[in-house]
Enzyme design. Structure first.
Site, PDB file in Angstrom:
ATOM      1  CG  HIS A 123      -1.956   0.992   1.307  1.00 16.66           C
ATOM      2  ND1 HIS A 123      -1.709   2.310   1.634  1.00 16.66           N
ATOM      3  CD2 HIS A 123      -3.295   0.918   1.086  1.00 16.66           C
ATOM      4  CE1 HIS A 123      -2.843   2.993   1.623  1.00 16.66           C
ATOM      5  NE2 HIS A 123      -3.823   2.172   1.290  1.00 16.66           N
ATOM      6  CG  ASP A 200       0.121  -2.552   6.529  1.00 15.54           C
ATOM      7  OD1 ASP A 200      -0.819  -2.661   7.340  1.00 15.54           O
ATOM      8  OD2 ASP A 200       0.073  -1.813   5.528  1.00 15.54           O
ATOM      9  CD  GLN A 203      -7.164  -4.751   3.847  1.00 15.93           C
ATOM     10  OE1 GLN A 203      -8.211  -5.370   4.037  1.00 15.93           O
ATOM     11  NE2 GLN A 203      -7.126  -3.435   3.703  1.00 15.93           N
ATOM     12  CE  LYS A 226      -8.022  -0.656   6.595  1.00 15.72           C
ATOM     13  NZ  LYS A 226      -8.331  -0.341   5.204  1.00 15.72           N
ATOM     14  CB  CYS A 368      -3.595   3.343  -1.811  1.00 14.25           C
ATOM     15  SG  CYS A 368      -4.747   4.688  -1.477  1.00 14.25           S
TER      16      CYS A 368
END
Length: 410
Positions: A123, A200, A203, A226, A368
């Site tokens: 991202h 990261d 998700q 999220k 992104c």
């Protein structure tokens, strides 16, 4: 335990609303999830009963809110199995989490001729901050290749590593391809070469059980919105309080232990300990409280039950989509929550706009992730991303609508 999806849908009041006369089918959950009544009512209760600023007073309301926020820090530590709640730092989102780490650890530890490694599927939030600091410090950003199926090239990763490699910063699950990256293998390679790792988990946090001690990463970050929580909350896990000895990235109230001034000149400022010294100013109190409630909601349903259900829905969706003529699905099929696709040469914006007429919300564009779009030689993609409130009926409506759109665009 089999989840009652009809009942779960009722927990999310926005799903009762209509767009263009159609009930909302929300399939943009990788961007942000909808909020259950439990979270909404928790925030309403806060404002009605015990709102105050945190760490700012000795009076009852301030003590209540301070205690609640610190209990949520403990709850988050348990969620990802951190060793201590003091390894958890509150920020506003994953983007700020990455910027904080890069502007503290990065500026302190990276020098000219060093290098860091990311992947092609990152991202922009895991590209731009590294790039901005690299312009100042002059270190190199190396990029791991991927295959057309979206697999990271681990041999290329090992080739990129040298004695000047300081950190590998990698996405856990791709926000566009839905692929799970082999972070255990990556972290093992990093540890053998004395390299730090930043994962990261934006998700991954809603769709996988995260155990940071088992993963053995140095940093793990994610956003609260999220996982059915409010916007305005992000989390940094830093192993064994890795940032403790570093100066804060942002200054402000609530992080100072002492200021020494002599002859009207500041001689020294002593900061309080981490994690609080990285949380200047008044925090996003209601969002942190809401995040605690969203974690309770997930725990009540059972994360394993959610994972099991979502696995069935994503496979059902893949099977249905593959029956649509001229569809192109990107990446391999072992996906978590996310399916990117295009249909023939129709622009993704056209498909997204027309789906909206049927009350269906999907994400369209470059997501992104411009490097991935260039890799696949497309201007953008359509993206479906599912959550616990999405049903087979929702997917059937999506497929029906896509077929009608195909006829319309011919």
């Amino acid at each position: 335990m089999n989840l009652n999806i009809k009942k779960i849908k009722l927990d999310f009041p926005i799903l009762k609303k209509k767009i263009n006369g159609k009930k909302i089918i929300y399939l943009d959950n990788a961007t942000s999830t909808q909020k259950p009544n439990k979270v909404i009512k928790t925030i309403e209760k806060l404002y009605k009963n015990y709102y105050s600023s945190t760490n700012r007073g000795i009076y009852t309301l301030s003590n209540i809110i301070t205690d609640k926020i610190e209990k949520i820090r403990i709850k988050i530590a348990k969620l990802i199995n951190a060793n201590s709640p003091e390894e958890i730092i509150f920020v506003k989102n994953s983007t700020e989490a990455l910027n904080l780490i890069i502007n503290t650890w990065g500026k302190k530890n990276l020098t000219k001729n060093d290098n860091i490694i990311i992947s092609l599927m990152e991202h922009h939030a895991n590209i731009i901050p590294w790039y901005l600091i690299a312009k100042e410090i002059k270190y190199e950003i190396k990029i791991i290749k991927i295959s057309k199926q979206g697999y990271l090239n681990i041999n290329h990763l090992e080739y990129l590593i040298n004695k000047k490699t300081k950190i590998i910063s990698i996405i856990h699950i791709s926000n566009i391809l839905g692929n799970i990256n082999p972070i255990n293998k990556i972290i093992n390679i990093a540890k053998k070469n004395n390299i730090l790792t930043l994962i990261d988990g934006s998700q991954a946090i809603a769709h996988k059980k995260i155990d940071v001690q088992k993963i053995n990463c140095d940093f793990y970050i994610f956003s609260g919105h999220k996982i059915y929580g409010p916007t305005g909350t992000g989390i940094i896990y830093n192993k064994k309080n890795l940032l403790q000895k570093l100066l804060p990235w942002q200054g402000g109230g609530g992080i100072v232990a002492n200021i020494n001034i002599k002859n009207y000149v500041i001689k020294n400022i002593k900061f309080i300990n981490s994690p609080w010294k990285f949380e200047p100013g008044t925090p996003n109190i209601e969002s942190i409280i809401g995040l605690g409630s969203s974690i309770d909601y997930i725990n009540k349903l059972g994360l394993n039950n959610i994972i099991k259900y979502e696995k069935k829905i994503i496979q059902f969706t893949l099977n249905k989509l593959k029956l649509i003529p001229d569809i192109k699905i990107y990446g391999h099929e072992k996906k978590i929550s996310i399916i990117p696709f295009n249909i023939k040469n129709y622009h993704c914006y056209d498909i997204g706009t027309l789906l909206n007429l049927y009350g269906i919300s999907i994400r369209t564009g470059h997501h992104c992730t411009i490097p991935i779009m260039k890799f696949y030689n497309v201007p953008g993609m359509c993206r479906i991303s599912i959550a616990i409130y999405n049903s087979k009926k929702d997917i059937n409506t999506l497929i029906y609508s896509l077929r009608k759109i195909q006829k319309l665009l011919k």
